[in-house]
Design a protein around this motif. Structure first.
Motif, mmCIF file in Angstrom:
data_model
loop_
_atom_site.group_PDB
_atom_site.id
_atom_site.type_symbol
_atom_site.label_atom_id
_atom_site.label_comp_id
_atom_site.label_asym_id
_atom_site.label_seq_id
_atom_site.Cartn_x
_atom_site.Cartn_y
_atom_site.Cartn_z
ATOM 1 N N ALA A 136 15.838 18.626 6.064
ATOM 2 C CA ALA A 136 16.386 17.434 6.364
ATOM 3 C C ALA A 136 16.541 16.416 4.963
ATOM 4 O O ALA A 136 17.352 15.570 4.958
ATOM 5 N N SER A 137 15.599 16.633 4.202
ATOM 6 C CA SER A 137 15.584 15.721 2.694
ATOM 7 C C SER A 137 16.780 16.382 2.071
ATOM 8 O O SER A 137 17.668 15.256 1.663
ATOM 9 N N GLU A 138 17.191 17.307 1.940
ATOM 10 C CA GLU A 138 18.352 17.528 1.230
ATOM 11 C C GLU A 138 19.525 17.082 1.986
ATOM 12 O O GLU A 138 20.565 16.728 1.356
ATOM 13 N N LEU A 139 19.812 17.343 3.220
ATOM 14 C CA LEU A 139 21.013 17.022 3.836
ATOM 15 C C LEU A 139 20.977 15.404 3.955
ATOM 16 O O LEU A 139 21.987 14.917 3.858
ATOM 17 N N GLY A 140 20.059 14.564 4.228
ATOM 18 C CA GLY A 140 19.940 13.278 4.179
ATOM 19 C C GLY A 140 20.355 12.740 2.812
ATOM 20 O O GLY A 140 21.270 11.671 2.576
ATOM 21 N N ALA A 180 15.044 5.075 0.456
ATOM 22 C CA ALA A 180 13.835 4.886 1.260
ATOM 23 C C ALA A 180 14.040 5.467 2.787
ATOM 24 O O ALA A 180 13.177 5.596 3.658
ATOM 25 N N ASP A 181 15.345 5.304 3.277
ATOM 26 C CA ASP A 181 15.620 5.658 4.487
ATOM 27 C C ASP A 181 15.605 7.034 4.872
ATOM 28 O O ASP A 181 15.152 7.658 5.761
ATOM 29 N N VAL A 182 16.081 7.959 3.706
ATOM 30 C CA VAL A 182 16.054 9.361 3.722
ATOM 31 C C VAL A 182 14.350 9.659 3.803
ATOM 32 O O VAL A 182 13.992 10.649 4.511
ATOM 33 N N VAL A 183 13.430 8.900 3.037
ATOM 34 C CA VAL A 183 12.052 9.355 3.096
ATOM 35 C C VAL A 183 11.742 8.955 4.641
ATOM 36 O O VAL A 183 10.819 10.063 5.048
#
Length: 139
Positions: free
Chosen positions: A50-54, A20-23
């Motif tokens: 950002a989604s991939e790296l997170g 949820a923090d990545v979201v």
């Protein structure tokens, strides 16, 4: 990598310990990309990176911190995003940046794909953790 404009724009921070923090970080990146005037295509590229790296930071670095800010250089505006973890580091950076290579069960496009989606990409890694900084500029 110079994070451009470090003194002129506030930095927003998201601590990542679960999906949820990545979201939440992805939503913040999109908001700042809109504020910076990035086109919808460039917003999407940055948010995808950002989604991939997170996700990588969460899976392999056991979480960490994502910092985001609008930045400027010359007459350009963009968004700077930093992903910092305290995981074991990346053993072989060259291999990790190769399309198709994965240390887990994924498609092997996380690091290499993210690098292609942004304008500037910097990766520093060692046994104390990994930091990836990216910038996507307004065109």
């Amino acid at each position: 990598m110079n994070d451009h404009g470090a003194d002129s724009a506030p930095t927003e921070t998201v601590t990542v310990v679960r999906n949820a923090d990545v979201v939440a970080a992805r939503q913040l990146v999109r908001t700042l990309a809109q504020q910076a005037g990035l086109s919808l295509v460039h917003q999407t590229k940055l948010v995808t990176a950002a989604s991939e790296l997170g996700r990588n930071m969460l899976l392999y670095g056991h979480g960490g911190v994502i910092r985001v800010r609008v930045t400027a250089k010359d007459s350009r505006t963009g968004v700077w995003v930093e992903f910092r973890d305290e995981g074991p580091g990346i053993e072989n950076v060259e291999l990790a940046l190769t399309d198709g290579w994965t240390s887990g069960g994924g498609m092997g496009l996380g690091l290499s794909g993210a690098r292609r989606l942004v304008d500037e990409f910097d990766l520093q890694t060692g046994p104390q953790g990994t930091t990836v900084s990216v910038i996507k500029w307004n065109r």
